[in-house]
Design an enzyme around this catalytic site. Structure first.
Site, mmCIF file in Angstrom:
data_model
loop_
_atom_site.group_PDB
_atom_site.id
_atom_site.type_symbol
_atom_site.label_atom_id
_atom_site.label_comp_id
_atom_site.label_asym_id
_atom_site.label_seq_id
_atom_site.Cartn_x
_atom_site.Cartn_y
_atom_site.Cartn_z
ATOM 1 N N HIS A 172 0.631 3.490 18.316
ATOM 2 C CA HIS A 172 2.060 3.707 18.080
ATOM 3 C C HIS A 172 2.594 4.686 19.115
ATOM 4 O O HIS A 172 1.868 5.109 20.017
ATOM 5 C CB HIS A 172 2.297 4.234 16.658
ATOM 6 C CG HIS A 172 1.794 5.626 16.443
ATOM 7 N ND1 HIS A 172 2.618 6.677 16.125
ATOM 8 C CD2 HIS A 172 0.551 6.151 16.520
ATOM 9 C CE1 HIS A 172 1.908 7.784 15.998
ATOM 10 N NE2 HIS A 172 0.649 7.494 16.225
ATOM 11 N N HIS A 186 9.454 4.460 11.027
ATOM 12 C CA HIS A 186 8.401 4.449 12.046
ATOM 13 C C HIS A 186 7.490 3.244 11.812
ATOM 14 O O HIS A 186 7.219 2.876 10.679
ATOM 15 C CB HIS A 186 7.579 5.731 11.995
ATOM 16 C CG HIS A 186 6.626 5.863 13.145
ATOM 17 N ND1 HIS A 186 7.051 6.091 14.433
ATOM 18 C CD2 HIS A 186 5.273 5.768 13.209
ATOM 19 C CE1 HIS A 186 6.001 6.151 15.241
ATOM 20 N NE2 HIS A 186 4.913 5.949 14.519
ATOM 21 N N CYS A 207 9.125 3.665 18.857
ATOM 22 C CA CYS A 207 8.114 2.957 18.062
ATOM 23 C C CYS A 207 8.367 1.462 17.962
ATOM 24 O O CYS A 207 7.470 0.650 18.183
ATOM 25 C CB CYS A 207 7.974 3.584 16.681
ATOM 26 S SG CYS A 207 9.416 3.434 15.601
#
Length: 153
Positions: free
Chosen positions: A124, A112, A61
């Site tokens: 993402h 994240h 990420c």
């Protein structure tokens, strides 16, 4: 006549309250649109935890957001926790296209990061699907949302 005036006054108050409370959600700039367009070119690129900075054969990420923003002139730290300290904070109701959005997916801390792509979507990486466009308006993401940061000028 009195009833018409009361109805008109109530309608005016309601409309005014909506416009005062209106937010800039989804507001886009040429920079943020270019950022999202360049990021969408990587849809489907595989996920790899700890993917190296600058690599494009796989992303995690934060390597994805770091690479994407660097390509668009903004330097970011390598980890999602460090990226959560960059730029300026944005209230959830005012997130705009190109803002970084952060989540607690490990139960302990920010773990994240994604890029808000407008219309409640984020660009993402997914551990199972690689780079994806996901709906943030799900129980999973709503329950794990922590903050958003604006790093584009």
């Amino acid at each position: 006549m009195k009833r018409v005036l009361v109805t008109a006054m109530c309608a005016t108050i309601t409309i005014t309250s909506f416009s005062i409370g209106a937010s800039n959600v989804d507001a886009a700039t040429p920079k943020s649109e270019a950022l999202i367009q360049s990021g969408q070119k990587y849809l489907g690129v595989p996920y790899r935890l700890g993917a190296p900075s600058g690599a494009t054969y796989a992303f995690d990420c934060s390597s994805f957001t770091q690479y994407l923003f660097k390509k668009n002139g903004v330097s970011l730290p390598r980890t999602s926790a460090a990226q959560a300290k960059a730029g300026t904070g944005v209230a959830k109701g005012y997130i705009s296209m190109g803002d970084l959005v952060f989540f607690n997916t490990n139960g302990r801390s920010i773990s994240h990061v994604g890029v808000y792509a407008g219309k409640n979507k984020m660009l993402h990486t997914s551990s199972s699907k690689g780079v994806v466009l996901s709906d943030m308006n799900t129980n999973y993401w709503n329950n794990r949302y922590v903050t958003a940061r604006r790093v584009l000028n």
